[in-house]
Design a protein around this motif. Structure first.
Motif, mmCIF file in Angstrom:
data_model
loop_
_atom_site.group_PDB
_atom_site.id
_atom_site.type_symbol
_atom_site.label_atom_id
_atom_site.label_comp_id
_atom_site.label_asym_id
_atom_site.label_seq_id
_atom_site.Cartn_x
_atom_site.Cartn_y
_atom_site.Cartn_z
ATOM 1 N N ILE A 13 0.762 -0.795 0.153
ATOM 2 C CA ILE A 13 -0.020 0.090 -0.106
ATOM 3 C C ILE A 13 1.197 1.767 0.034
ATOM 4 O O ILE A 13 0.436 2.058 -0.286
ATOM 5 N N ASP A 14 2.014 1.373 0.687
ATOM 6 C CA ASP A 14 2.992 2.243 0.247
ATOM 7 C C ASP A 14 4.238 2.417 -0.014
ATOM 8 O O ASP A 14 5.053 3.126 -0.465
ATOM 9 N N THR A 15 3.334 2.179 -1.428
ATOM 10 C CA THR A 15 4.811 1.698 -2.625
ATOM 11 C C THR A 15 4.226 1.548 -3.969
ATOM 12 O O THR A 15 3.127 2.274 -4.060
ATOM 13 N N PRO A 16 5.069 2.163 -5.010
ATOM 14 C CA PRO A 16 4.110 2.770 -6.225
ATOM 15 C C PRO A 16 3.116 1.353 -6.494
ATOM 16 O O PRO A 16 2.493 1.823 -7.147
ATOM 17 N N PHE A 17 3.844 0.356 -6.068
ATOM 18 C CA PHE A 17 2.542 -0.935 -6.974
ATOM 19 C C PHE A 17 1.043 -0.805 -6.113
ATOM 20 O O PHE A 17 -0.137 -1.200 -6.608
ATOM 21 N N SER A 18 1.016 -0.040 -5.442
ATOM 22 C CA SER A 18 -0.420 0.619 -4.762
ATOM 23 C C SER A 18 -1.087 1.105 -6.231
ATOM 24 O O SER A 18 -2.870 0.884 -6.134
ATOM 25 N N ALA A 19 -0.776 0.934 -7.152
ATOM 26 C CA ALA A 19 -1.401 1.786 -8.129
ATOM 27 C C ALA A 19 -2.514 0.470 -8.771
ATOM 28 O O ALA A 19 -3.315 0.783 -9.272
ATOM 29 N N THR A 22 6.019 -7.877 -15.610
ATOM 30 C CA THR A 22 5.456 -6.725 -16.470
ATOM 31 C C THR A 22 4.582 -6.427 -15.477
ATOM 32 O O THR A 22 3.898 -5.214 -16.502
ATOM 33 N N LEU A 23 3.168 -7.172 -14.807
ATOM 34 C CA LEU A 23 2.632 -6.705 -14.397
ATOM 35 C C LEU A 23 3.163 -4.947 -13.140
ATOM 36 O O LEU A 23 2.436 -4.089 -13.157
ATOM 37 N N ALA A 24 4.513 -5.361 -12.895
ATOM 38 C CA ALA A 24 4.888 -4.141 -12.125
ATOM 39 C C ALA A 24 4.645 -2.976 -12.631
ATOM 40 O O ALA A 24 4.507 -1.505 -12.319
ATOM 41 N N LEU A 25 5.710 -3.304 -13.599
ATOM 42 C CA LEU A 25 5.643 -1.641 -14.747
ATOM 43 C C LEU A 25 4.370 -1.301 -15.188
ATOM 44 O O LEU A 25 4.357 -0.203 -15.276
ATOM 45 N N LEU A 29 -0.197 3.734 -14.546
ATOM 46 C CA LEU A 29 -1.511 3.481 -14.783
ATOM 47 C C LEU A 29 -1.507 4.978 -13.880
ATOM 48 O O LEU A 29 -0.262 5.478 -13.363
ATOM 49 N N PRO A 30 -2.872 5.531 -14.364
ATOM 50 C CA PRO A 30 -3.351 6.864 -13.515
ATOM 51 C C PRO A 30 -3.283 6.649 -12.174
ATOM 52 O O PRO A 30 -3.865 5.605 -11.882
ATOM 53 N N ASN A 31 -3.335 7.606 -11.816
ATOM 54 C CA ASN A 31 -3.797 8.087 -10.334
ATOM 55 C C ASN A 31 -4.871 8.325 -9.844
ATOM 56 O O ASN A 31 -5.503 8.644 -8.524
ATOM 57 N N HIS A 32 -6.264 8.827 -10.636
ATOM 58 C CA HIS A 32 -6.877 9.375 -10.199
ATOM 59 C C HIS A 32 -7.792 9.058 -10.809
ATOM 60 O O HIS A 32 -8.390 8.629 -12.245
ATOM 61 N N TRP A 33 -9.046 8.089 -9.634
ATOM 62 C CA TRP A 33 -10.541 6.819 -10.161
ATOM 63 C C TRP A 33 -11.158 8.300 -10.798
ATOM 64 O O TRP A 33 -12.268 7.602 -10.683
ATOM 65 N N SER A 34 -11.459 9.349 -9.402
ATOM 66 C CA SER A 34 -12.548 9.264 -8.510
ATOM 67 C C SER A 34 -12.636 10.808 -8.570
ATOM 68 O O SER A 34 -11.438 11.719 -8.767
ATOM 69 N N GLN A 35 -13.764 11.908 -8.608
ATOM 70 C CA GLN A 35 -13.337 12.835 -8.908
ATOM 71 C C GLN A 35 -14.295 13.894 -7.296
ATOM 72 O O GLN A 35 -15.280 13.370 -6.678
ATOM 73 N N PRO A 36 -13.997 15.104 -7.118
ATOM 74 C CA PRO A 36 -15.058 15.739 -5.822
ATOM 75 C C PRO A 36 -15.973 15.637 -6.419
ATOM 76 O O PRO A 36 -16.314 16.171 -7.701
ATOM 77 N N ALA A 37 -17.263 14.929 -5.212
ATOM 78 C CA ALA A 37 -18.892 15.565 -5.618
ATOM 79 C C ALA A 37 -19.055 16.873 -5.051
ATOM 80 O O ALA A 37 -20.107 17.061 -5.132
ATOM 81 N N MET A 60 -16.513 11.819 -2.843
ATOM 82 C CA MET A 60 -16.597 12.081 -4.161
ATOM 83 C C MET A 60 -17.375 10.447 -4.735
ATOM 84 O O MET A 60 -17.929 9.952 -4.894
ATOM 85 N N THR A 61 -16.838 11.353 -6.476
ATOM 86 C CA THR A 61 -17.794 10.726 -7.379
ATOM 87 C C THR A 61 -17.076 9.487 -8.562
ATOM 88 O O THR A 61 -16.220 9.889 -8.857
ATOM 89 N N GLY A 62 -17.252 9.158 -9.723
ATOM 90 C CA GLY A 62 -16.673 8.422 -10.295
ATOM 91 C C GLY A 62 -16.358 6.830 -9.625
ATOM 92 O O GLY A 62 -16.408 6.816 -8.447
ATOM 93 N N GLN A 63 -16.096 6.179 -10.373
ATOM 94 C CA GLN A 63 -15.919 4.460 -9.956
ATOM 95 C C GLN A 63 -14.395 3.750 -10.821
ATOM 96 O O GLN A 63 -14.210 3.889 -11.769
ATOM 97 N N THR A 64 -13.532 2.971 -9.592
ATOM 98 C CA THR A 64 -12.506 2.507 -10.396
ATOM 99 C C THR A 64 -13.114 1.358 -11.148
ATOM 100 O O THR A 64 -13.807 0.555 -10.698
ATOM 101 N N PRO A 65 -12.188 1.092 -11.907
ATOM 102 C CA PRO A 65 -12.373 -0.784 -12.355
ATOM 103 C C PRO A 65 -12.318 -1.505 -10.976
ATOM 104 O O PRO A 65 -13.684 -2.004 -11.786
ATOM 105 N N TYR A 66 -11.460 -1.404 -9.957
ATOM 106 C CA TYR A 66 -12.475 -2.924 -9.617
ATOM 107 C C TYR A 66 -13.627 -2.417 -8.429
ATOM 108 O O TYR A 66 -14.135 -3.657 -8.457
ATOM 109 N N GLN A 67 -14.108 -1.779 -8.654
ATOM 110 C CA GLN A 67 -15.755 -1.546 -8.031
ATOM 111 C C GLN A 67 -16.858 -1.734 -9.217
ATOM 112 O O GLN A 67 -17.252 -2.422 -8.707
#
Length: 502
Positions: A145-151, A189-192, A197-205, A457-464
């Protein structure tokens, strides 16, 4: 008996605890499964079964050692009995690793067996999210969670991060033993990809909202003593009335240790104050309802209640065995004091309730243990703009349990792209932003109020949107292909042996 490999299996499992909070050394999320695969590789099923169980005993023995605190300190069990019950709990959980290892050795041996090992580990993590109500603790993905892979978390949740750990760990072992780089390709490959990946999936509502989270720090041994009810309410009310600017005030799980009708008169002045200041109070407390199937029977629930500017009710959906209900109650209740803990007769809700709200903003609720369930929180947060979780981690003292609990709440924020408000009795009370980072927190074992702002926040992540299903399908397909290949190889070997005999 091979003492050295068996001891290594036990220690390899125990070392995994260092990957999680409060230690947060993600290297051990690679080292621990890598050692297990090295110990299981090319082993017969019986030996794999033992080593898998020993690994699981170390894994859970170190990772959930905090269970001992609640059994001994608050269940009044002796040191020996508390240690025995904790060991029995961990030994039972370790059977899952034993079964995982045995299945791998029995049906997924031979070339590329490491892919079967990865798929089985992942599937058993998923299995732990629902089997016998579930114990979704210590998933490898939390380590990142505290690494770049958290994306990867907004893409596939903690599940995808677990997959990353397993691909890197298993691939590294295979690359070293085969002296080939090919096994490293899936994990790297998955790590790269995570770095791109983008780091913004949701926006202020809406604009940020002021919240105040009360941490009363009431000692557990006095919490359910009726003689202290008045002083507990005085403290909660006093701290709340010092927050006139807050749009939302949160009291923790079972902050009010009494049914609402018993304290309604005492709270009447506070309700008037809440309406005057346009403030919503959400508090944890036990509630009672009539059984829909037997109106003469009363059911008790671990609940969240909204009062003041907004009203609403939420009942807990995932109950903790022995803490909130007693399996085989007729046989166990009264056997030892641990089985008579206060409020250990809660029931599941019998109907769906309207979600809690803050103004026009829906809140996804999770009481204590529920925040550990990725899919439960994902589903409740689909239409919500904030996530609220309350807990009473006093049960676990100064153990590593509360730190692990907070780490899981951070992952839920990241998976869903939502602010998480976390209120606890004695810590760790925190406000967590949509990237899983703590924006504010209170010290442990201190009375206080955490003031801050959260943004709906509004918008959904792919996981959601899709949950764990894609990874579940991939791992089942991977096992299916491995099983077909092993079956074909064995059939070929059998035919060849028959030809030689002829």
């Amino acid at each position: 008996m091979q003492i050295a490999p068996n001891l290594t299996a036990l220690l390899a499992g125990a070392s995994a605890v260092l990957a999680f909070a409060p230690y947060s050394l993600p290297l051990f999320a690679l080292l621990s499964p890598a050692l297990l695969w090295l110990l299981l590789r090319d082993q017969p099923p019986a030996r794999a079964l033992l080593r898998g169980w020993l690994f699981g005993l170390g894994f859970f023995g170190a990772g959930v050692s905090w269970v001992y605190v609640s059994i001994h300190t608050y269940g009044n069990a002796s040191v020996v009995l508390a240690a025995a019950l904790t060991l029995a709990f961990c030994a039972a959980l370790a059977l899952l690793f034993a079964l995982q290892a045995w299945i791998g050795a029995r049906w997924f041996s031979g070339g590329h067996a490491w892919l079967g090992f990865i798929a089985l580990w992942w599937l058993f993590e998923w299995l732990r999210s629902w089997l016998l109500t579930g114990f979704p603790w210590l998933y490898l993905g939390y380590a990142w969670i505290d690494t770049p892979f958290s994306a990867l978390a907004p893409i596939g949740g903690v599940w995808l991060l677990s997959m990353l750990s397993l691909l890197l760990a298993g691939g590294a072992v295979e690359a070293l033993l085969r002296r080939q780089l090919v096994p490293l390709l899936p994990g790297t490959t998955l790590a790269l990809c995570a770095l791109l990946l983008p780091n913004h999936w949701s926006q202020p509502a809406a604009e940020p909202m002021h919240v105040a989270v009360v941490q009363p720090n009431v000692p557990q041994l006095m919490k359910w003593d009726p003689d202290h009810l008045s002083s507990i309410l005085d403290q909660l009310i006093g701290l709340t009335e010092q927050q006139p600017e807050a749009e939302l005030v949160v009291w923790p799980e079972n902050a009010v240790p009494a049914l609402y009708h018993r304290i309604a008169d005492r709270l009447a002045p506070l309700l008037e104050w809440l309406e005057t200041t346009n403030t919503t109070l959400i508090t944890g407390l036990p509630t009672a309802t009539r059984d829909l199937n037997n109106p003469e029977r009363v059911l008790y629930h671990n609940s969240l209640m909204a009062l003041g500017e907004q009203t609403g009710l939420y009942h807990k959906h995932r109950l903790v065995p022995f803490g909130e209900y007693v399996p085989l109650e007729a046989q166990l209740r009264g056997l030892i004091e641990f089985f008579n803990l206060p409020m250990s007769s809660f029931s599941l809700p019998q109907r769906n309730l309207s979600p809690l709200r803050l103004g026009r903003h829906e809140i996804a609720s999770a009481i204590c243990y529920e925040i550990a369930y990725p899919e439960l929180v994902r589903k409740s947060a689909l239409s919500a703009e904030l996530i609220l979780t309350v807990s009473n981690d006093t049960w676990f003292g100064r153990s590593i349990g509360p730190d692990q609990h907070l780490q899981m709440a951070r992952m839920r924020a990241l998976e869903n792209g939502r602010w998480v408000i976390r209120g606890t009795n004695n810590g760790i009370t925190a406000l967590i932003d949509p990237k899983g980072q703590i924006s504010a927190r209170l010290p442990v074992d201190e009375t206080g109020v955490l003031r801050g702002s959260v943004t709906p926040m509004t918008g959904q992540t792919p996981y959601q949107r899709v949950g764990a299903w894609p990874l579940l399908a991939i791992n089942l397909l991977l096992l299916g292909l491995r099983l077909l290949r092993v079956g074909a190889a064995r059939k070929h070997d059998g035919a060849a042996a028959a030809g030689l005999n002829n």
